[in-house]
Design a protein around this motif. Structure first.
Motif, PDB file in Angstrom:
ATOM      1  N   GLY A  18       0.797  -1.220   0.000  1.00 17.33           N
ATOM      2  CA  GLY A  18       0.000   0.000   0.000  1.00 17.33           C
ATOM      3  C   GLY A  18       0.827   1.267   0.000  1.00 17.33           C
ATOM      4  N   ALA A  19       2.122   1.146   0.280  1.00 17.69           N
ATOM      5  CA  ALA A  19       3.001   2.314   0.290  1.00 17.69           C
ATOM      6  C   ALA A  19       3.322   2.746  -1.137  1.00 17.69           C
ATOM      7  CB  ALA A  19       4.296   1.992   1.034  1.00 17.69           C
ATOM      8  N   VAL A  20       3.639   4.006  -1.290  1.00 16.20           N
ATOM      9  CA  VAL A  20       4.084   4.523  -2.575  1.00 16.20           C
ATOM     10  C   VAL A  20       5.593   4.388  -2.626  1.00 16.20           C
ATOM     11  CG1 VAL A  20       4.184   6.573  -4.048  1.00 16.20           C
ATOM     12  CG2 VAL A  20       2.143   6.129  -2.682  1.00 16.20           C
ATOM     13  N   ALA A  21       6.122   3.932  -3.762  1.00 17.49           N
ATOM     14  CA  ALA A  21       7.563   3.746  -3.919  1.00 17.49           C
ATOM     15  C   ALA A  21       7.946   4.087  -5.351  1.00 17.49           C
ATOM     16  CB  ALA A  21       7.948   2.302  -3.597  1.00 17.49           C
ATOM     17  N   VAL A  22       9.251   4.281  -5.558  1.00 16.73           N
ATOM     18  CA  VAL A  22       9.765   4.639  -6.879  1.00 16.73           C
ATOM     19  C   VAL A  22      10.779   3.588  -7.317  1.00 16.73           C
ATOM     20  CG1 VAL A  22      10.982   6.397  -8.222  1.00 16.73           C
ATOM     21  CG2 VAL A  22       9.437   7.084  -6.382  1.00 16.73           C
ATOM     22  N   ASP A  23      10.667   3.178  -8.561  1.00 16.76           N
ATOM     23  CA  ASP A  23      11.627   2.264  -9.180  1.00 16.76           C
ATOM     24  C   ASP A  23      12.815   3.106  -9.639  1.00 16.76           C
ATOM     25  OD1 ASP A  23      13.060   0.548 -10.850  1.00 16.76           O
ATOM     26  OD2 ASP A  23      11.271  -0.315 -11.773  1.00 16.76           O
ATOM     27  N   ARG A  24      13.964   2.916  -9.014  1.00 14.60           N
ATOM     28  CA  ARG A  24      15.158   3.705  -9.352  1.00 14.60           C
ATOM     29  C   ARG A  24      15.636   3.470 -10.771  1.00 14.60           C
ATOM     30  NH1 ARG A  24      19.138   4.169  -4.228  1.00 14.60           N
ATOM     31  NH2 ARG A  24      17.512   4.225  -2.677  1.00 14.60           N
ATOM     32  N   ARG A  25      15.325   2.330 -11.336  1.00 13.03           N
ATOM     33  CA  ARG A  25      15.827   1.998 -12.670  1.00 13.03           C
ATOM     34  C   ARG A  25      15.209   2.870 -13.746  1.00 13.03           C
ATOM     35  NH1 ARG A  25      14.205  -4.118 -12.748  1.00 13.03           N
ATOM     36  NH2 ARG A  25      12.299  -3.026 -12.209  1.00 13.03           N
ATOM     37  N   HIS A  35       5.011  -8.659  -2.199  1.00 10.20           N
ATOM     38  CA  HIS A  35       6.393  -9.114  -2.311  1.00 10.20           C
ATOM     39  C   HIS A  35       6.355 -10.560  -2.783  1.00 10.20           C
ATOM     40  CE1 HIS A  35       6.286  -5.900   0.717  1.00 10.20           C
ATOM     41  NE2 HIS A  35       7.442  -5.556   0.208  1.00 10.20           N
ATOM     42  N   VAL A  36       6.975 -10.813  -3.915  1.00 11.45           N
ATOM     43  CA  VAL A  36       7.007 -12.165  -4.475  1.00 11.45           C
ATOM     44  C   VAL A  36       8.460 -12.557  -4.645  1.00 11.45           C
ATOM     45  CG1 VAL A  36       6.420 -13.609  -6.441  1.00 11.45           C
ATOM     46  CG2 VAL A  36       4.797 -11.897  -5.632  1.00 11.45           C
ATOM     47  N   GLY A  37       8.852 -13.608  -3.928  1.00 11.65           N
ATOM     48  CA  GLY A  37      10.259 -14.007  -3.960  1.00 11.65           C
ATOM     49  C   GLY A  37      11.113 -12.846  -3.479  1.00 11.65           C
ATOM     50  N   PRO A  38      12.176 -12.542  -4.200  1.00  7.42           N
ATOM     51  CA  PRO A  38      13.044 -11.449  -3.766  1.00  7.42           C
ATOM     52  C   PRO A  38      12.568 -10.081  -4.266  1.00  7.42           C
ATOM     53  CG  PRO A  38      14.000 -12.511  -5.661  1.00  7.42           C
ATOM     54  CD  PRO A  38      12.743 -13.303  -5.301  1.00  7.42           C
ATOM     55  N   TYR A  39      11.444 -10.017  -4.968  1.00 10.06           N
ATOM     56  CA  TYR A  39      11.021  -8.782  -5.625  1.00 10.06           C
ATOM     57  C   TYR A  39       9.886  -8.065  -4.903  1.00 10.06           C
ATOM     58  CZ  TYR A  39      13.749 -10.663  -9.437  1.00 10.06           C
ATOM     59  OH  TYR A  39      14.775 -11.172 -10.174  1.00 10.06           O
ATOM     60  N   VAL A  40       9.842  -6.745  -5.124  1.00  5.93           N
ATOM     61  CA  VAL A  40       8.737  -5.904  -4.687  1.00  5.93           C
ATOM     62  C   VAL A  40       7.873  -5.694  -5.927  1.00  5.93           C
ATOM     63  CG1 VAL A  40       8.087  -3.645  -3.773  1.00  5.93           C
ATOM     64  CG2 VAL A  40      10.180  -4.748  -2.974  1.00  5.93           C
ATOM     65  N   GLN A  41       6.572  -5.891  -5.793  1.00  3.22           N
ATOM     66  CA  GLN A  41       5.674  -5.681  -6.921  1.00  3.22           C
ATOM     67  C   GLN A  41       5.044  -4.301  -6.813  1.00  3.22           C
ATOM     68  OE1 GLN A  41       3.018  -9.122  -6.819  1.00  3.22           O
ATOM     69  NE2 GLN A  41       4.051  -9.804  -8.692  1.00  3.22           N
ATOM     70  N   LEU A  42       5.234  -3.507  -7.872  1.00  9.92           N
ATOM     71  CA  LEU A  42       4.652  -2.169  -7.940  1.00  9.92           C
ATOM     72  C   LEU A  42       3.594  -2.135  -9.032  1.00  9.92           C
ATOM     73  CD1 LEU A  42       7.839   0.108  -7.735  1.00  9.92           C
ATOM     74  CD2 LEU A  42       6.326  -0.602  -5.885  1.00  9.92           C
ATOM     75  N   ARG A  43       2.582  -1.301  -8.817  1.00 11.47           N
ATOM     76  CA  ARG A  43       1.532  -1.087  -9.820  1.00 11.47           C
ATOM     77  C   ARG A  43       1.375   0.425  -9.985  1.00 11.47           C
ATOM     78  NH1 ARG A  43      -3.957  -3.953  -8.845  1.00 11.47           N
ATOM     79  NH2 ARG A  43      -2.863  -5.622  -9.929  1.00 11.47           N
ATOM     80  N   PRO A  44       1.156   0.892 -11.205  1.00 12.01           N
ATOM     81  CA  PRO A  44       0.932   2.329 -11.399  1.00 12.01           C
ATOM     82  C   PRO A  44      -0.235   2.807 -10.533  1.00 12.01           C
ATOM     83  CG  PRO A  44       1.176   1.231 -13.519  1.00 12.01           C
ATOM     84  CD  PRO A  44       1.096   0.146 -12.471  1.00 12.01           C
ATOM     85  N   TRP A  51       4.712  -4.593 -12.023  1.00 14.84           N
ATOM     86  CA  TRP A  51       6.051  -4.982 -12.448  1.00 14.84           C
ATOM     87  C   TRP A  51       6.889  -5.282 -11.224  1.00 14.84           C
ATOM     88  CZ3 TRP A  51       4.637   0.106 -12.046  1.00 14.84           C
ATOM     89  CH2 TRP A  51       5.534   0.993 -11.480  1.00 14.84           C
ATOM     90  N   ASP A  52       7.879  -6.138 -11.413  1.00 13.33           N
ATOM     91  CA  ASP A  52       8.747  -6.567 -10.316  1.00 13.33           C
ATOM     92  C   ASP A  52       9.992  -5.697 -10.259  1.00 13.33           C
ATOM     93  OD1 ASP A  52       7.034  -8.648  -9.709  1.00 13.33           O
ATOM     94  OD2 ASP A  52       8.073 -10.069 -11.009  1.00 13.33           O
ATOM     95  N   VAL A  58      14.369   0.022  -5.167  1.00 10.69           N
ATOM     96  CA  VAL A  58      13.174   0.737  -4.710  1.00 10.69           C
ATOM     97  C   VAL A  58      13.619   1.834  -3.752  1.00 10.69           C
ATOM     98  CG1 VAL A  58      11.031   0.520  -3.389  1.00 10.69           C
ATOM     99  CG2 VAL A  58      11.719  -1.297  -4.936  1.00 10.69           C
ATOM    100  N   ARG A  59      13.061   3.028  -3.954  1.00  8.93           N
ATOM    101  CA  ARG A  59      13.352   4.135  -3.042  1.00  8.93           C
ATOM    102  C   ARG A  59      12.048   4.800  -2.622  1.00  8.93           C
ATOM    103  NH1 ARG A  59      12.442   9.056  -5.224  1.00  8.93           N
ATOM    104  NH2 ARG A  59      12.658   9.320  -7.469  1.00  8.93           N
TER     105      ARG A  59
END
Length: 80
Positions: A18-25, A35-44, A51-52, A58-59
């Motif tokens: 539910g938190a807002v985050a930014v993909d640094r890439r 969170h799936v496996g080692p990844y954080v899942q973000l949605r627009p 996307w993973d 993630v920042r």
């Protein structure tokens, strides 16, 4: 000597669902869906495909990025 440990702790801490985050890439802002496996899942914020992101890429958002994402979510609720 540089303090690399503080950066490592900040990068590896996974944001909560539910938190807002930014993909640094790519600079894309998203809402943490899980969170799936080692990844954080973000949605627009306006919805769309998730996307993973590796946790180290993630920042936290700037205040402007967070406000923009929350406005997008509110607009989606109201059909705008």
């Amino acid at each position: 000597m540089t303090d690399r440990n503080s950066d490592a702790v900040q990068c590896t801490a996974s944001p909560s669902v539910g938190a807002v985050a930014v993909d640094r890439r790519n600079g894309k802002v998203g809402v943490v869906m899980g969170h799936v496996g080692p990844y954080v899942q973000l949605r627009p914020p306006r919805g769309g495909r998730e996307w993973d992101v590796p946790p180290e890429d993630v920042r936290p958002p700037t205040p402007a990025e967070e406000l923009s994402a929350k406005v997008a979510v509110a607009n989606r609720r109201w059909g705008r």
